[in-house]
Design a protein around this motif. Structure first.
Motif, short mmCIF file in Angstrom:
data_model
loop_
_atom_site.label_atom_id
_atom_site.label_comp_id
_atom_site.label_asym_id
_atom_site.label_seq_id
_atom_site.Cartn_x
_atom_site.Cartn_y
_atom_site.Cartn_z
N LYS A 1 14.51 48.07 -9.21
CA LYS A 1 15.96 47.90 -9.41
C LYS A 1 16.18 47.41 -10.83
O LYS A 1 16.40 46.22 -11.08
N LEU A 2 16.11 48.33 -11.77
CA LEU A 2 16.16 48.00 -13.20
C LEU A 2 17.57 48.12 -13.78
O LEU A 2 17.76 47.81 -14.96
N ASP A 3 18.51 48.59 -12.99
CA ASP A 3 19.88 48.70 -13.47
C ASP A 3 20.39 47.33 -13.88
O ASP A 3 20.20 46.35 -13.16
N PRO A 4 21.03 47.20 -15.07
CA PRO A 4 21.56 45.90 -15.50
C PRO A 4 22.48 45.24 -14.48
O PRO A 4 22.61 44.00 -14.46
N ALA A 5 23.10 46.04 -13.62
CA ALA A 5 24.00 45.47 -12.61
C ALA A 5 23.28 44.56 -11.65
O ALA A 5 23.88 43.63 -11.08
N VAL B 1 19.07 40.12 -2.54
CA VAL B 1 18.60 41.42 -2.05
C VAL B 1 17.34 41.84 -2.79
O VAL B 1 16.35 42.28 -2.18
N VAL B 2 17.36 41.70 -4.11
CA VAL B 2 16.21 42.12 -4.91
C VAL B 2 14.97 41.33 -4.54
O VAL B 2 13.89 41.90 -4.29
N TRP B 3 15.09 40.02 -4.50
CA TRP B 3 13.92 39.18 -4.22
C TRP B 3 13.43 39.35 -2.79
O TRP B 3 12.23 39.29 -2.52
N PHE B 4 14.34 39.59 -1.87
CA PHE B 4 13.92 39.83 -0.49
C PHE B 4 13.09 41.10 -0.40
O PHE B 4 12.04 41.13 0.25
#
Length: 473
Positions: A179-183, A221-224
């Motif tokens: 998930k590399l999108d700056p958002a 969400v990302v870390w999970f």
């Protein structure tokens, strides 16, 4: 030391036979459900008279679909019926290995026939079927098991069990890692995801009113997605970690399903967690199946000494190579044909769900000018016949919402065929003075972050003859 290593690898990569029973039944029910949902629109999605004739099926997908042999409705119906029979065989455990292979091949064929209506759930389903081909799904509680004279092992440990478990974990790990999108860094990603109003549900609509809450949830969400899959393969306290992480996965997926319309993806993801339940139910053994009996059963299969160490080494190598291969090929390395073939057989190179978030929402509309100069919407106007109603229901179908956008990007001539098909169906249902003489496809875009005036772009504008089967002028 060797015995301890074997114990760790068994805890990490073994699957209880009772979980394989549940997996077999769940996969069969998923396949039957998916076939039933797709069957209503066989003509529109799979035949040459539909919106995607065989000439528009891209390479290499066309080489992997048995449905490319014939574009008629009857042939496609037979394909669906054979797929349904194979799923029923898998459900009951009759000729299980043959049924699993058949389900896998026919699912590949179905997905390759029209890849523009697929989603991540379809990719995961093929992956689960791919690894299931190498597993003894029918060893217990099946019609096949009634013919066995000896009891099958309670615990199954093989490269296929490791692959199945790692496949599910890699879905979420790589989805989070890339998930590399700056958002995703500035906390606006979930807001963009919920901005796709064609997918949003009431819960998601409610959450959109609280951007600060969404900003806090975004990094969670990302870390999970990164940490939870790793915790499933902790070499110590494996059972304790899985008892905690598996309900967290279910809660996470249920939360997504409450906010965004994900079709049957949450069910497929839930099925992917079934093999991990082995760690939870291992303490609950049938009285007649002790560790000694299990050891004798394994010995009967000539799994001992150096061969066991070699097999466990292969398991570890597979665990490392699966993740590294996916990571190394993120957005590069593989040729498109290789990537697509690997994806279709069930081994996705990368899972990049919501890695790049759209900043605008798109809406396609089809406008027609009739012989009497009246303006109509070729999809949503005048439901006067069953054919017109069916056309509307097809365009409201979950799988069709991105069809024109993705298909048009692959084939510039697709909008012309699409518009011609809509005009043909309209003219078939109306008298001559109400037939279409000119039609166009309009693309309306609107910014998600800063709602404001929409921008309309004419994708295609063409004239038609008055005949019911008219072709573009």
């Amino acid at each position: 030391m060797l015995r301890r290593l074997q114990r760790i690898l068994r805890d990490l990569f073994s699957i209880d036979a009772r979980c394989l029973i549940a997996l077999r039944i769940a996969l069969a029910l998923l396949l039957l459900t998916d076939l039933l949902l797709r069957s209503r629109f066989i003509s529109e999605t799979c035949t040459d008279d539909g919106l995607l004739p065989r000439v528009f099926v891209p390479v290499p997908a066309c080489y992997m679909s048995l449905q490319m042999l014939d574009g008629s409705w009857l042939f496609q119906l037979v394909h669906f019926l054979v797929a349904g029979i194979s799923s029923l065989m898998l459900l009951t455990g009759y000729k299980t290995r043959i049924a699993t292979i058949s389900c896998w091949i026919l699912t590949i064929s179905l997905h390759a026939r029209n890849e523009f209506i697929l989603d991540a759930g379809d990719d995961l389903l093929r992956s689960l079927l791919f690894w299931s081909v190498f597993l003894p799904l029918g060893a217990r509680y099946s019609l096949d098991s009634r013919k066995r004279r000896t009891a099958a092992p309670l615990i199954v440990l093989s490269p296929a069990t490791a692959g199945l478990l790692l496949q599910f974990a890699s879905v979420y790990f790589t989805a989070g890692w890339f998930k590399l999108d700056p958002a995703w860094k500035d906390g606006t990603a979930i807001g963009y995801a919920l901005g796709q109003t064609q997918w949003i549900l009431p819960t998601g609509e409610f959450l959109r009113q609280y951007p600060e809450v969404l900003r806090l949830l975004t990094p969670t969400v990302v870390w999970f997605e990164i940490i939870a899959p790793v915790l499933l393969f902790m070499p110590f306290w494996t059972r304790a970690f899985r008892v905690i992480v598996l309900p967290a996965f279910w809660t996470f997926q249920a939360s997504l399903a409450l906010c965004i319309w994900l079709h049957i993806f949450p069910l497929i993801a839930a099925v992917g967690t079934i093999p991990f339940l082995s760690s939870v139910i291992w303490p609950i053994r049938p009285e007649h199946m002790s560790d000694k009996v299990e050891h004798r059963s394994n010995s009967a299969r000539n799994v001992r000494g150096k061969s066991v160490a070699l097999r466990n080494g292969l398991l570890a190598s597979l665990a490392i190579s699966l993740i590294l291969f996916q990571a190394a090929n993120f957005g590069k390395s593989l040729l498109p044909v290789q990537e697509r073939v690997l994806s279709l057989i069930g081994w996705n190179v990368i899972w990049s769900m919501y890695s790049n978030l759209p900043r605008e929402r798109f809406q396609f509309s089809t406008e027609g000018t009739l012989q009497n100069n009246a303006q109509v919407d070729l999809v949503n106007t005048e439901v006067t016949t069953a054919t017109r109603l069916r056309m509307q229901e097809f365009h409201q179908w979950y799988r069709n919402r991105y069809f024109l956008q993705t298909a048009s990007a692959a084939f510039p001539e697709m909008p012309t065929w699409y518009l011609t098909s809509l005009v043909f169906h309209w003219n078939q249902c109306h008298a001559s003075e109400h037939r279409v003489r000119r039609a166009r496809i309009v693309v309306t875009t609107e910014s998600i972050a800063r709602p404001g005036p929409t921008q309309a772009t004419i994708l295609l504008d063409t004239g038609f003859t008055a005949a019911p089967a008219g072709q573009p002028d």
